[in-house]
Design an enzyme around this catalytic site. Sequence first.
Site, PDB file in Angstrom:
ATOM      1  N   CYS A 188       0.922  11.283   5.739  1.00 21.51           N
ATOM      2  CA  CYS A 188       1.167  11.985   4.486  1.00 21.51           C
ATOM      3  C   CYS A 188       0.070  12.741   4.127  1.00 21.51           C
ATOM      4  O   CYS A 188       0.474  13.852   3.256  1.00 21.51           O
ATOM      5  CB  CYS A 188       1.651  10.643   3.366  1.00 21.51           C
ATOM      6  SG  CYS A 188      -0.054   9.609   3.469  1.00 21.51           S
ATOM      7  N   GLU A 196       3.856   5.727  -3.617  1.00 24.92           N
ATOM      8  CA  GLU A 196       3.059   6.689  -2.872  1.00 24.92           C
ATOM      9  C   GLU A 196       4.097   7.475  -1.795  1.00 24.92           C
ATOM     10  O   GLU A 196       4.689   6.862  -0.843  1.00 24.92           O
ATOM     11  CB  GLU A 196       2.019   6.039  -1.984  1.00 24.92           C
ATOM     12  CG  GLU A 196       0.963   5.416  -2.958  1.00 24.92           C
ATOM     13  CD  GLU A 196       0.275   6.425  -3.996  1.00 24.92           C
ATOM     14  OE1 GLU A 196       0.290   7.782  -3.873  1.00 24.92           O
ATOM     15  OE2 GLU A 196      -0.515   6.034  -5.081  1.00 24.92           O
TER      16      GLU A 196
END
Length: 523
Positions: A320, A286
């Site tokens: 993020c 990720e």
Amino acid sequence: MTATIGKITYTTTGVDMNLFHAEFDRALAKVRSEIGKTYPLYINGDAVTPAGEPIVDRSPIDTSVVLARFGAGRAEHVDRAVRAARQAQAAWSGMGWAKRLVVMRRAAALIRERRFELAALMSIEVGKNRMESIGDAEEAADLIDYYAQQMEDANGFVRPMHNLTPIERNVDVLRPFGVFACIAPFNFPLALAAGMSSAALIAGNAVLFKPATDTCWTGLKLYEVYRDAGVPAGVFHFLTGQGSDIGDPLWQHPGVDGVVFTGSKDIGMRIFHGLSGNFVKPCLMELGGKNATIVMPSADIDGAAEGVMKSAFGLQNQKCSATSRVYVHKDVAASFLEKLLAKTAAISMGDPTERDVWFGPVINERALARFLGATEEARRTGTILAGGGRLTGGLFDKGHFAAPTIARVPLESRLFQEEFFVPFLAFAEVDSLDQAIVEANRSDLGLTAGFFAKDQAEIDRFFETIEAGVCYVNKRSGATTGAWPGSQPFCGWKGSGSTGKGGCGPYYLQQFMREQSRTVITG
Ligand code: NAP
């Protein structure tokens, strides 16, 4: 006292805030009383102190405060941990999923029990405000429970199959790979570390866990949770060390069967390219985001400005999922900007462990340097609309404080394409939804995206054409942020992820297992 305070997510309202702050203050005092100790690595349950200089863990709020020192592990420590993990994993897998879930659910319960101490620690170590910190702890517990429930709902992924003939019995099972390296970033040091590692553990793997250098202390607390919950010593290892020293030996070790990593695209791609020459290993990544929000004339403009401000500057943009670029239709650009600037000017900045502070420091000197580089470029090529430099004076001089910054820059600027992970928001006007979508999709990254509009046809078009895995429409509490286990699967597209199946979602756990088809002929 804590029992009367309900679950607190990143966007919770309606809890008794006085009780919450009293608990937080108590936990802060406890964490502060523990500052300044030195901690080892834990390999097979043994405290291991490497020779050489330790890692010095400082608070980004006041860099003169040394929170703790941690061992700087190297290849030899990885090797020792891999050997122990390979031995212990068979029994962990062999005990069966139902017994594993008892242990893992105990870990989730322990996190809830310790949530205020964990939150207070993250507030000091990362520079998170109180709500962000408690949300991180709550999310960690929910992630473990969510994956545990999936295992149970799927009956441990044991599934009877069609029998081709009367004399055969066919069963399909998912089985663990073996040993996973789990490498975590600094920004959600508990939730992401717990999410990745718990999925690997629930599936029956052993885990070698490396926290980010800036957040080793929170990483240690996760180790303690698993230990106290009853995860066997050989099944979960705590390996601190600089990424540059211990990182490569960890994922390159031939005894590691798979890697689960959350962090930057650069490091993720390094691992992906180098992971294995002999056969394909699972490589769950990720990675970064350069998340766009689009605002159309039909939108609630105040809601859009609020959502963008919260997502751009929450946790100082170090999510993020943070909005780092906004494309606004020219018809509403002026009114949107006016509201965005007013909301940004009203942000409370300072020491984020304090109850009324929302905006704290960035994590380290490197982040501050990236921020100054981006603002300098924006000043040269565009117009700074808010912020544009370090925050200075008083407590700001003690830590890594950067002002919430908004800049109008040309659409072709790299400031619209590259992730900086600092409080810097690039702004541009667009002529149409089509143009906004083209611009949003120009980035290599495709993690989250936000959209503000009331027109259903526009909303449908946004969902159909945007290249991002986590999409939100009209989210005033955070245009692109606030995903929660079981509600918003967190899946990066393109350069933002490797698997197409995100954490927090229904297809994550299975990726830590491989399929085995079992046929028994009975006749
Ligand atoms: P990072 O610099 O990529 O570091 C992530 C982890 O990798 C740290 O533990 C780091 O250790 C380690 N590492 C460094 N070099 C390594 C190597 N050669 N081999 C193996 N591991 C190595 O990221 P970060 O600054 O901690 O976190 C911010 C990044 O994470 C941003 O890009 C953000 O978008 C991304 N992120 C993505 C998600 C998502 O779900 N998609 C969630 C959160 C964050 P050291 O700390 O010791 O260097």
